[in-house]
Write a protein that holds these residues in place. Structure first.
Motif, PDB file in Angstrom:
ATOM      1  N   ALA A 231       0.914  -1.001  -0.051  1.00 51.14           N
ATOM      2  CA  ALA A 231       0.043  -0.172  -0.041  1.00 51.14           C
ATOM      3  C   ALA A 231       0.690   1.186   0.006  1.00 51.14           C
ATOM      4  CB  ALA A 231      -0.963  -0.058   1.129  1.00 51.14           C
ATOM      5  N   SER A 232       2.057   0.969   0.787  1.00 51.75           N
ATOM      6  CA  SER A 232       2.931   2.564   1.103  1.00 51.75           C
ATOM      7  C   SER A 232       3.568   2.700  -0.388  1.00 51.75           C
ATOM      8  CB  SER A 232       3.949   2.149   1.771  1.00 51.75           C
ATOM      9  OG  SER A 232       3.170   2.034   3.100  1.00 51.75           O
ATOM     10  N   LEU A 233       3.920   1.723  -1.200  1.00 58.22           N
ATOM     11  CA  LEU A 233       4.681   1.709  -2.414  1.00 58.22           C
ATOM     12  C   LEU A 233       3.477   2.131  -3.707  1.00 58.22           C
ATOM     13  CD1 LEU A 233       7.005  -1.281  -2.649  1.00 58.22           C
ATOM     14  CD2 LEU A 233       7.510   1.081  -2.052  1.00 58.22           C
ATOM     15  N   ALA A 234       2.238   1.503  -3.428  1.00 56.37           N
ATOM     16  CA  ALA A 234       1.285   2.194  -4.312  1.00 56.37           C
ATOM     17  C   ALA A 234       0.889   3.348  -3.978  1.00 56.37           C
ATOM     18  CB  ALA A 234       0.138   1.053  -4.161  1.00 56.37           C
ATOM     19  N   LEU A 235       0.929   4.095  -3.109  1.00 55.57           N
ATOM     20  CA  LEU A 235       0.663   5.389  -2.495  1.00 55.57           C
ATOM     21  C   LEU A 235       1.636   6.300  -3.302  1.00 55.57           C
ATOM     22  CD1 LEU A 235      -1.842   6.637  -0.955  1.00 55.57           C
ATOM     23  CD2 LEU A 235      -0.063   6.700   0.980  1.00 55.57           C
ATOM     24  N   VAL A 236       2.814   5.812  -3.156  1.00 50.45           N
ATOM     25  CA  VAL A 236       3.972   6.774  -4.056  1.00 50.45           C
ATOM     26  C   VAL A 236       3.540   6.761  -5.269  1.00 50.45           C
ATOM     27  CG1 VAL A 236       6.389   7.031  -4.632  1.00 50.45           C
ATOM     28  CG2 VAL A 236       5.686   6.096  -2.198  1.00 50.45           C
ATOM     29  N   MET A 237       3.136   5.585  -5.923  1.00 50.82           N
ATOM     30  CA  MET A 237       2.806   5.697  -7.464  1.00 50.82           C
ATOM     31  C   MET A 237       1.719   6.574  -7.543  1.00 50.82           C
ATOM     32  SD  MET A 237       1.754   2.514  -9.743  1.00 50.82           S
ATOM     33  CE  MET A 237       3.126   1.669  -9.497  1.00 50.82           C
ATOM     34  N   VAL A 238       0.698   6.945  -6.951  1.00 51.68           N
ATOM     35  CA  VAL A 238      -0.219   7.596  -7.077  1.00 51.68           C
ATOM     36  C   VAL A 238       0.155   8.873  -6.845  1.00 51.68           C
ATOM     37  CG1 VAL A 238      -2.659   8.485  -5.851  1.00 51.68           C
ATOM     38  CG2 VAL A 238      -2.068   5.962  -6.295  1.00 51.68           C
TER      39      VAL A 238
END
Length: 263
Positions: A231-238
Motif C-alpha cells: 500500500a505504501s509503495l502504491a501510494l507513492v505511485m499515485v
C-alpha cells in the motif's frame, strides 16, 4: 468520484499507516526502505526512465504523423487511422507477447530476416521495452493531436501562408502552439501508462526491475503478503502520477491560446 477515486486512495493511505496492528515497525518504515534499499529505488528509477523516454519518443513519432495525415493527401489515410485506433483493442500483455512472437529469440520476423542474411538482436531488454512502450503510446499522441488540429481555424494557417511562411514554418509557428494542450494531455496519458505498466517490462524486459512489479511482488510474496509495504509503495505511485497531472494542467494552462473564427 467517491467510490472510484477517494475510497481506493484512502484505503491505500489507511493500509500504509495501520495495516498489521501487531507490526511494531513505524508507519514511515516502508518509505524509508524505498529510498535506502537499492532494489526499491532502482525499480522506481527504472520506471521513471521508461515513462519519460517512451513519452519523448512517442511525441517524436505521433505528432508529425498526426500532422501529415491531417494536412496532406497521403494515400491510405483511412487505413492509417483505422490501424492506429485498433492498437487500443489489445491489452499490454497481448501486445508485448505479439512482439515476442515476431522478434523474440525464435521470432517469426527475426527468422525470416536471418534467412536473407540480416541478423538483428532479440527484442528483449531495455531497448525492446522502450520500443514497445513507445509504439503503445504513439496512438495517444496521434489521436489527441489529430483532434486538436481539427479545432484550428483554417484562417490561421491561411494568414501565415499569406505572410510568406513556408509549410514547415506554418506548422512550427502557427499550428504547434495551438495544439500544445493536446500534446500535453497525450504526454500525461503516455507517461502514466508507461510508468504503471507491469506487463510489457515483465515480458519484454525479462529481468528488468520496474516499480509496478515491485508493488505486485510485495502483495503476493512467497513469504506472505506485506499489505503495508504494498500500500505504501502504491501510494507513492499515485503521488507521482498526481504530480504529473498537476504539471500537465499547469503547462496546458500556460500554453492555451484563444482563436477568433473568421469567415
Amino acid at each position: 468520484f467517491v467510490f472510484l477515486l477517494l475510497y481506493p486512495v484512502l484505503s491505500l493511505l489507511i493500509g500504509s499507516l495501520f495495516a498489521g496492528g501487531a507490526d511494531p515497525a513505524p508507519w514511515w518504515e516502508p518509505y524509508y526502505q524505498l529510498f535506502t534499499r537499492k532494489a526499491y529505488y532502482e525499480a522506481l528509477l527504472n520506471s521513471l526512465i521508461l515513462g519519460f523516454v517512451a513519452t519523448a519518443l512517442a511525441v517524436v513519432l505521433g505528432v508529425p504523423l498526426a500532422y501529415a495525415v491531417s494536412r496532406f493527401a497521403i494515400p491510405g489515410r483511412l487505413l492509417i487511422r483505422t490501424a492506429i485506433v485498433l492498437t487500443f483493442v489489445s491489452p499490454p500483455f497481448i501486445g508485448a507477447y505479439a512482439w515476442v512472437v515476431m522478434f523474440g529469440q525464435n521470432g517469426l520476423v527475426r527468422g525470416l530476416l536471418a534467412n536473407i542474411g540480416i541478423d538483428i538482436p532479440p527484442i528483449y531488454g531495455w531497448g525492446g521495452t522502450i520500443l514497445v512502450l513507445t509504439l503503445q503510446g504513439m496512438p495517444f499522441f496521434f489521436l489527441m493531436v489529430s483532434s486538436g488540429l481539427r479545432t484550428i481555424d483554417q484562417s490561421v494557417e491561411d494568414a501565415a501562408i499569406n505572410l510568406g511562411y513556408t509549410r514547415g514554418k506554418v506548422a512550427l509557428t502557427a499550428v504547434l502552439p495551438l495544439v500544445q494542450p493536446s500534446i500535453a494531455s497525450a504526454a500525461l496519458l503516455v507517461f502514466c501508462t508507461s510508468f504503471t505498466d507491469i506487463g510489457t517490462p515483465m515480458i519484454i524486459g525479462q529481468n528488468l526491475r520496474v516499480y509496478p512489479r515491485l508493488v505486485y511482488q510485495s502483495f503476493v510474496s512467497e513469504h506472505g503478503s506485506d499489505y503495508r509495504l504494498a500500500a505504501s509503495l502504491a501510494l507513492v505511485m499515485v503521488l507521482i502520477t498526481g504530480l504529473a497531472l498537476l504539471a500537465q494542467r499547469w503547462y496546458a494552462k500556460r500554453k492555451s491560446y484563444g482563436q477568433v473564427s473568421v469567415r
